[in-house]
Design an enzyme around this catalytic site. Structure first.
Site, short mmCIF file in Angstrom:
data_model
loop_
_atom_site.label_atom_id
_atom_site.label_comp_id
_atom_site.label_asym_id
_atom_site.label_seq_id
_atom_site.Cartn_x
_atom_site.Cartn_y
_atom_site.Cartn_z
N GLU A 193 0.85 -1.18 0.00
CA GLU A 193 0.00 0.00 0.00
C GLU A 193 0.89 1.24 0.00
O GLU A 193 1.98 1.23 0.60
CB GLU A 193 -0.90 0.03 1.24
CG GLU A 193 -1.90 -1.11 1.31
CD GLU A 193 -3.05 -0.96 0.33
OE1 GLU A 193 -3.09 0.06 -0.39
OE2 GLU A 193 -3.89 -1.88 0.25
N ASP B 272 -18.76 -10.15 -9.12
CA ASP B 272 -18.71 -9.29 -7.94
C ASP B 272 -18.05 -7.96 -8.28
O ASP B 272 -18.47 -6.90 -7.78
CB ASP B 272 -17.94 -9.99 -6.81
CG ASP B 272 -18.02 -9.24 -5.50
OD1 ASP B 272 -19.14 -8.92 -5.07
OD2 ASP B 272 -16.96 -8.96 -4.90
#
Length: 287
Positions: free
Chosen positions: A202, A227
């Site tokens: 991240e 999804d």
């Protein structure tokens, strides 16, 4: 590489064997295709050996009709030994013939299955095999998601490729259990399905850091694509992304995802746009 009638006769593939193949094709098409593929590979390998011999310096004093015959017989044996090996040319020829003749392959593969690879012509166009394979593998799921959302299948294939490293860095759960999550969708508190917890990168304050995170896990790739389509298509956060996607703007779609916070990488939009362009180019080559 052209193969002459002399090569057919001297290489151990005579007209009687051809007639035999024709007969077996009626009784057992799969076996005859496999044998035909091996014979073509054997002929090819014999021509390769012949070319290598021709390019090698030789002594005229030591050569006569007997030594040439012996060399040809030895080359035929070598070609036979190298024929039919796993990953060899005969396997590619066999799959190609099965597809052309509409015959199922091993493990029930149908001739139209996207996992079947064409002959290595794509490599000549600068397309890596793993890129081609990834696109063919997920093409059906991407098109189904396109029908559901209006997002071009090429855009979704590209994002899945970027997130998973063309399938080489897929998220797995405990013991290597596949998550079928090729979009890197996180499992937030609202997610009630299975999860896979892994280490990921991240960007915090613009700097990459390794952190542990939970990701959604599915029962199949098709479920994962559905999804993703639901997430992008029904979340107000991505409304502008949908507009850009439906307009066909790859750069706008990529920038929209980054602005909406889909990923923390500051270069995400630029990277994704490049992958979309690659995906579109490969799809055109495969068409």
């Amino acid at each position: 590489m052209a193969v002459s009638l002399n090569t057919l006769n001297s290489g151990g593939t005579d007209f009687r064997s051809i007639e035999s193949l024709r007969g077996s094709a009626v009784r057992d098409p799969k076996s005859s295709i496999r044998e035909t593929a091996k014979q073509f590979e054997s002929l090819f390998m014999q021509e390769v050996m012949k070319s290598m011999r021709a390019a090698t310096m030789s002594s005229e004093m030591m050569e006569n009709s007997a030594t040439k015959l012996g060399t040809e017989m030895l080359d035929t044996q070598f070609a036979g030994k190298m024929t039919g090996l796993p990953g060899g040319l005969s396997g590619a020829i066999e799959r190609h013939l099965q597809r052309q003749l509409g015959i199922s392959g091993k493990d029930g593969e149908k001739p139209g299955d996207k996992t079947l690879q064409p002959l290595p012509a794509m490599a000549q166009k600068g397309i890596a095999p793993h890129v081609q394979s990834f696109i063919q593998k997920h093409d059906g799921a991407a098109k189904a998601a396109e029908a559901q959302t209006g997002i071009p299948a090429s855009f979704m294939l590209a994002q899945a490729a970027h997130e998973s490293g063309w399938g080489k860095r897929e998220i797995t759960g405990a013991g290597g259990t596949p998550s079928f999550n090729v979009f890197g969708i996180k499992a937030t508190s609202s997610w009630t399905g299975r999860v896979a917890e892994v280490q990921t990168t991240e960007f915090i304050d613009g700097k990459p850091q390794k952190v542990m995170a939970k990701f959604r896990a599915y029962a199949s790739y098709e479920e994962g694509f559905k999804d993703y389509a639901k997430l992008i298509g029904s979340n107000e956060r991505y409304s502008k992304v949908m507009a850009q996607a439906q307009s066909g703007s790859a750069e706008g779609f990529a920038r929209g995802l980054q602005k909406a916070g889909y990923a923390t990488d500051p270069e995400y939009a630029a990277k994704l746009a490049r992958v979309i362009n690659t995906t579109v180019r490969v799809q055109r080559a495969l068409a």
